[in-house]
Every structure is written in C-alpha cells, then in structure tokens.
Design an enzyme around this catalytic site. Structure first.
Site, mmCIF file in Angstrom:
data_model
loop_
_atom_site.group_PDB
_atom_site.id
_atom_site.type_symbol
_atom_site.label_atom_id
_atom_site.label_comp_id
_atom_site.label_asym_id
_atom_site.label_seq_id
_atom_site.Cartn_x
_atom_site.Cartn_y
_atom_site.Cartn_z
ATOM 1 C CB ALA A 245 -1.021 0.038 1.139
ATOM 2 C CB ALA A 246 4.451 2.044 -0.245
ATOM 3 N N GLY A 247 2.485 2.467 -2.595
ATOM 4 C CA GLY A 247 2.098 3.128 -3.847
ATOM 5 C C GLY A 247 0.692 3.710 -3.761
ATOM 6 C CG ASP A 248 -2.489 1.124 -3.193
ATOM 7 O OD1 ASP A 248 -2.357 1.238 -4.424
ATOM 8 O OD2 ASP A 248 -2.619 0.028 -2.619
HETATM 9 O O1 RIB Z 1 -1.367 -2.211 -3.491
HETATM 10 C C1 RIB Z 1 -1.556 -3.101 -2.435
HETATM 11 C C2 RIB Z 1 -2.825 -3.888 -2.647
HETATM 12 O O2 RIB Z 1 -2.686 -4.670 -3.815
HETATM 13 C C3 RIB Z 1 -3.148 -4.878 -1.557
HETATM 14 O O3 RIB Z 1 -3.898 -4.310 -0.521
HETATM 15 C C4 RIB Z 1 -3.859 -5.995 -2.306
HETATM 16 O O4 RIB Z 1 -5.203 -6.118 -1.989
HETATM 17 C C5 RIB Z 1 -3.663 -5.682 -3.777
HETATM 18 O O5 RIB Z 1 -4.774 -5.148 -4.365
#
Ligand code: RIB
Length: 305
Positions: A245-248
């Site tokens: 989730a760093a990119g998110d």
């Molecule tokens: O970017 C991380 C996410 O990628 C995770 O939470 C997983 O669910 C996938 O979608």
C-alpha cells in the site's frame, strides 16, 4: 471531491522468513487479514488525510465484503457507490518477506463493476473534481469512467497497477499517470533505471497524450515530470516493515493535495512523506497515516514542500 474507482480486496497476509520452494510446506512467522485492494487503499488514504472521497466499486455478499465496506466508512469515505453483488469479494494472497511483498489476486466482485454504477456515482461530480482509478477493475470500465469524467471537466489520474496494455480509448482521457518502475517498463518498453531512460519513458507517455507523469521508484523515491523538466524526490530513510500500500498511499495523497489546489510537485512531496510512514507498519489500509502524522513528520524533520 475525489472519486476512487477500483478494487476492494481482503488481504490474507503471511509474513515469512523466506519463500517456500515448490512442493515445500512451511510455517509463517505471522499471519493476519486486513482490508486492502488498490482502490480501497487509495480511498482510505484520501479519507485519512482529510479529503472528501467517494469509493466506486463492488464487494460480494459475504463477511469480507461487509467488513471492507464498514472499514472504509469508518475512515469517513462515502461508501454509497459500493455495490453488494452476489458471489465472493476480491481477495489478495500476500507474502511479506524482509519487508517486500508478493501478491496474488482473485478479482471476485471487483470484476462485476458496471457502467451504470459509474454513471450513478459521477452523476453528482463537478468540473475540477478528481477521478482516480487503478487496473484491478476491468480496463473497459475504467475507460468508460474516464471518458465520462472528461465530459464533466474532471481531472483524471490513472495508477496503472497491475500493468496491462492500455487502449487508446483510455489513454486519451488520462491527465496524470502514476506507474511504478515495472509498470513504466511494461507500458513504454523502457526501464527507467537512470535519468536518460526515465526521460525516454516520460516522452513515451507524453506521446500517448498524457500531460503529467509521476514514476514511483520504490526505495529510490519518485520522479515527477513538469513540462519538459523531471524532478527527483528523494525518499525519507525509514526501516521498511511492509511495503504493501505504499504506492496506494502515494497516489491517494497526490489526489488530496491536487484537490486542495497544490501543484503536482508539492503534492508528490507530501505523498512521499505519507508513503514513507505507510511502509513502517504492517498492513494495507490500516498502515496509511493520518494528516496529523504526515504534518508531524514534515514539521519535526523540517521537510521542504
Ligand atoms: O497495493 C496493495 C494492494 O494490492 C493490496 O492491498 C492488495 O489487496 C492488492 O490489491
């Protein structure tokens, strides 16, 4: 207002010392479940950083689906455009080894998103609002949503993860693209391993008609193109516990600060700080920092934005 179109996955995470060999069974050091999905993580990032966000997506009619919807609502996101569909929710099987993750996804309900849902959600959207999407939803739906968004004068942000070929139909409606190194190579044919290669990759994106390019470079930071100039953002040095989730977090934070009227470079500098906090803790949406946590690091370390 920020609209996030994308996936909600329940992450099933095994933290391991090393990956098992073929045919080998081994114990994890730790196992946990957590709410994830690139879309939901980005929506969580926006909400936790104090932005107004609505999530457009689907969950299944199972316990995972209800948990994920409630979790996102608990951060303050509008979850009224998340449709409950019959069948299973999206799931991600994740291994974390020395901080790095490997992810296998079963799309489940995420693949049941419809154009009608997009129409309903964007019905209230206004010029200047932001629509951000990733590629854990069907690319045709993302293309449809971006076309509708541009008709309304919205700003479109594409995080092309996981990478797959992009149609002209989608590309021509993308304002900002935010790939990582692997995705950049898959989409442009150029590995952005140095400044010259990065400039070439950025040129490919410009030739596709995309105006702004942000390449996230993992522990090397990020590169942002503004006009013809590319600026590198140095990463904060932290001990990575889990990079999930760093990119998110980065993408969600960029949207928050663009929505607040900041320029793209400043938005990326905030995003870099937010992502650096995410990787110091385990999990996906749960590991995304709040605005107060980001501001504290900025103040304490005198980071220039
Ligand atoms: O970017 C991380 C996410 O990628 C995770 O939470 C997983 O669910 C996938 O979608």
């Amino acid at each position: 207002m920020i609209y996030v179109l994308g996936s909600l996955n329940m992450d099933l995470v095994a933290q391991v010392k090393r990956m098992p060999k073929a045919g080998e069974t081994m114990y994890a050091e730790r196992f946990y479940t957590g709410c994830g999905g690139k879309g939901a993580n980005q929506a969580a990032a926006v909400a936790k950083l104090g932005g107004r966000v609505a999530m457009i997506g689907c969950v299944g009619d199972d316990a995972f689906g209800r948990t994920m919807k409630d979790n996102l609502a608990s951060y303050g996101a509008d979850v009224s455009y998340i449709r409950e569909t019959s069948g299973s929710s999206g799931v991600a099987l994740i291994t974390v080894e020395k901080g790095d993750n490997r992810i296998i996804i079963d799309g489940g309900a995420n693949l049941r998103l419809t154009n009608a849902q997009v129409d309903e959600a964007l019905g209230q959207a206004k010029s200047g609002d932001i629509l951000v999407a990733q590629l854990e939803s069907a690319p045709e739906i993302v293309a449809y949503a971006f076309a509708r968004a541009k008709e309304k004068g919205m700003v479109t942000v594409l995080n092309p993860a996981p990478a797959r070929p992009l149609s002209q139909d989608l590309l021509r409606h993308v304002d900002v693209i935010a790939p990582n190194e692997t995705e950049t190579e898959i989409l442009t044919g150029v590995n952005p391993k140095n400044e010259a290669h990065l400039a070439l990759a950025v040129k490919h994106f410009y030739d596709m008609g995309i105006r702004h390019v942000i390449v996230t470079l993992g522990d090397k930071g990020a590169a942002v193109s503004v006009g013809r100039e590319i600026t590198y953002i140095e990463p904060r040095k932290v001990k990575a516990v889990d990079t999930t989730a760093a990119g998110d977090t980065f993408v969600g934070t960029v949207c928050v600060y663009l929505d607040r009227g900041k320029d793209i470079l400043t938005a990326c500098r905030y995003a870099s700080v937010a992502a650096s906090i995410t990787i110091t803790r385990p999990g996906a949406a749960a590991s995304v920092p709040t605005a107060a946590e980001v501001e504290k690091v900025v103040a304490e370390e005198g980071i220039e934005l």
